[in-house]
Design an enzyme around this catalytic site. Structure first.
Site, short mmCIF file in Angstrom:
data_model
loop_
_atom_site.label_atom_id
_atom_site.label_comp_id
_atom_site.label_asym_id
_atom_site.label_seq_id
_atom_site.Cartn_x
_atom_site.Cartn_y
_atom_site.Cartn_z
N TYR A 1 4.38 -0.50 2.50
CA TYR A 1 3.16 -0.77 1.75
C TYR A 1 2.55 -2.13 2.08
CZ TYR A 1 4.94 2.81 -1.53
OH TYR A 1 5.41 3.95 -2.11
N THR B 1 3.03 8.05 5.91
CA THR B 1 2.89 6.86 5.08
C THR B 1 3.90 6.87 3.95
OG1 THR B 1 1.38 7.68 3.35
CG2 THR B 1 0.39 7.03 5.47
N ASP B 2 4.11 5.72 3.37
CA ASP B 2 4.88 5.66 2.13
C ASP B 2 4.06 6.28 1.01
OD1 ASP B 2 6.96 5.05 0.35
OD2 ASP B 2 7.38 3.17 1.39
N TRP B 3 4.66 6.42 -0.14
CA TRP B 3 4.09 7.23 -1.21
C TRP B 3 2.95 6.52 -1.96
CZ3 TRP B 3 6.53 10.08 1.59
CH2 TRP B 3 7.07 11.32 1.26
N LEU C 1 -0.71 5.87 -1.34
CA LEU C 1 -1.64 4.87 -0.81
C LEU C 1 -3.09 5.17 -1.13
CD1 LEU C 1 0.95 4.16 0.81
CD2 LEU C 1 -0.52 3.68 2.77
#
Length: 605
Positions: free
Chosen positions: A274, A315-317, A319
């Site tokens: 992030y 991607t990470d969670w 965004l």
């Protein structure tokens, strides 16, 4: 736009005799824009009761399975929640695949998971092992310094995952623990880049195999590129106060070392973190101060072009859109891009070079971005092609189902469980053993004071001893302590052990009284480094663990197993020394109490 009629049963993409390239091209040509967009989203999904498919009234407030498959046209899901019965989990998986088979194109589902095989009581970033074999956390594997053991662990976890239909591991986490306060150190391999790279590569080989992704592989999402360790002041970028990542030691390249080894090992996927880099320059070029997944310089220029990665980037969670997680309102982690609309964020992430949006389920935003000319459909095709190719490599198009009865004989298999328990014991790190008090030998009249575990586990082994509730009357005190942290409020935030690495003055005084009254053996659970010189001074023996059961502790305590671990990071002397260190530089605190690599073994008579 492709036809919305169902393709014939003999459509080329269903033909296993054709090459994967041919099958992907055929399927892609059949897909509508919305069907393509659905592939780009990877969100959480729960099981319903008794292995049923989830409905709209699920406790997490997530879309129902029907909504996911038939309206949002998604086929990638992160299974949320523990698994206590492998047959139930396998049954759920098969029902999910059957429901996916009934959609227009019949694209099979890919199910992912956070780590499930570690002994832990903090489920913020992983799950209790439940029916799976239980191993120490990755810090414990790092303490053992054994790449073959790591690969064996990963291979066992792979077999257990496959048995219940889990095909993507949202791990390994190969960030470096250069900032001791960071709350996510427990899932790393510690502070040293070379060791983390070596063990991370072994981990990937164990899950994926050594010949690329095949039907028996579990695909690894290696995270968090380009290394999430150097968080400013040790805060975490899940939260607004922790969104900045800094490099005061100009040590960016050090954090890339594990990722280079992961790419060499063939990791199929990579996840950026992030954080937004502050003041970072690469080859003299200033890097845009936006979250890494939004950052084309990091994703395309560095990871894809310079480092040569052509796999999936997820991607990470969370965004893109705001969310409520465990009762806590969480803004989208669009750091540096807060001013952008959700559709603009989607376009920027895709332009940066990412393929998939973690923790989101809004494919309509991709459609809108294409229709507004913010992104081309050709760019969408590029990512969809990667995602479909992996489904074909995993064999999901040809046989997505698992054997329900066989699942119960694989998950938690006796030999797997025994190996995990052995690793828990061996990973223990012995830092002090005054007068060789360990292994412990107790006579029949011994009085024992305990904290942190069920004392009946001890008396069941040694029925002659007496348990006392007063350390001043004890012959020996046994303390299982957790590394210090500052409690945070909020549902999700409360899982993050952050803040001070020192015990409070009151807790120090309480422990000091015990140390003065009786010989004390401390088992210190290290999910982060700890500043505990008073424990090192006052206790008669200090053991460190990294996710271990009380049974494993007692086995080590009584000499039925011996500690073999070595510290995977320094243990700083004080918070003053931590605050004076540089977030991106390893081994940077002044005069640590114990250093990376320290650890003794028992003397045998």
């Amino acid at each position: 736009m492709s036809s919305t009629s169902r393709p014939p049963a003999d459509a080329p993409y269903r033909n296993a005799s054709l090459s994967i390239t041919e099958r992907v091209a055929n399927l892609l040509s059949q897909m509508t824009l919305l069907e393509k967009a659905g592939q780009l989203f990877h969100n959480m999904i729960p099981m319903g009761p008794n292995g049923s498919l989830s409905t709209s009234d699920n406790p997490l407030g997530l879309p129902s399975t029907d909504e996911y498959l038939n309206n949002k046209l998604m086929t990638h899901f992160n299974l949320i929640g523990g698994i206590t019965d492998p047959k139930v989990a396998a049954t759920w998986h098969n029902r999910l695949q059957e429901a996916a088979r009934q959609t227009r194109l019949g694209i099979p589902v890919t199910v992912s998971t956070d780590p499930r095989n570690h002994f832990t009581d903090n489920v913020g970033t992983s799950f209790n092992a439940g029916c799976f074999s239980q191993w120490p956390e990755t810090l414990g594997l790092a303490a053992l310094r054994d790449a073959k053991l790591v690969q064996r662990f990963a291979d066992i976890a792979r077999q257990e995952y496959l048995a219940v239909g889990l095909r993507v591991a949202l791990h390994p986490q190969i960030d470096l623990a250069t900032e001791p306060r960071w709350a996510r150190i427990n899932a790393t391999f510690g502070e040293d880049a070379e060791l983390s790279g070596e063990l991370g590569a072994a981990y990937i080989r164990g899950f994926q195999g050594t010949n690329g992704i095949v039907k028996d592989s579990v695909s690894c999402i290696t995270k968090h590129f380009p290394g999430g360790g150097p968080e400013k002041d040790g805060e975490d970028s899940h939260f607004t106060y922790g969104k900045e990542q800094v490099y005061p030691g100009d040590n960016f390249d050090y954090h890339l070392i594990p990722f280079k080894k992961a790419l060499e090992a063939g990791t199929s996927q990579v996840m950026p973190y992030y954080s937004q880099p502050i003041g970072l320059k690469i080859d003299g070029e200033k890097i845009e101060e936006v979250g890494f997944a939004f950052n084309k310089q990091i994703i395309t220029n560095l990871l894809r072009e310079k480092m040569g990665f052509n796999g999936i980037i997820c991607t990470d969670w969370g965004l893109v859109t705001d969310a409520n997680i465990l009762g806590q309102n969480m803004p989208a982690r669009a750091w540096g891009c807060e001013h952008l609309s959700p559709v603009e964020r989607v376009a920027k992430i895709l332009h940066a070079g990412c393929d998939q949006f973690g923790g989101e389920s809004c494919p309509e935003l991709v459609v809108e971005a294409v229709e507004k000319g913010l992104i081309s459909e050709a760019r969408i095709d590029e990512s969809v092609r990667r995602l479909l190719e992996e489904k074909f490599k995993l064999g999901l198009f040809d046989d997505p189902f698992v054997d329900v009865e066989k699942a119960a004989s694989i998950v938690g298999r006796q030999d797997f469980t025994r190996e995990g328990e052995d690793a828990q014991q061996r990973a223990y790190t012995l830092l002090k053993n005054e007068n060789d008090i360990l292994p412990l030998h107790l006579d029949a009249s011994a009085k024992i004071y305990t904290e942190g575990f069920d004392a009946t586990l001890l008396t069941s082994r040694l029925p002659h001893i007496t348990i006392t509730n007063n350390p001043e009357t004890a012959d020996i005190t046994l303390l299982r302590l957790k590394a210090p942290y500052t409690s945070r409020t909020g549902g999700f935030e409360s899982f993050f052990h952050a803040g001070s690495l020192e015990y409070t003055p009151d807790e120090k005084a309480r422990q000091a009284k015990i140390y003065k009254s009786t010989p004390t053996i401390v088992d210190l659970y290290l999910d982060r480094p700890a500043c505990v010189p008073e424990v090192a001074e006052g206790a008669s023996a200090v053991l460190c663990s990294y996710g271990a059961s009380a049974e494993a502790f007692l086995d080590v305590l009584l000499g039925r197993a011996g500690p073999e671990g070595k510290l995977p990071f320094d243990l700083p002397r004080s918070m003053e020394s931590v605050r004076g260190s540089r977030e991106d530089v390893p081994f940077d605190t002044v005069d640590p109490v114990f250093r990376f690599g320290e650890g003794m073994r028992y003397k045998r008579g």
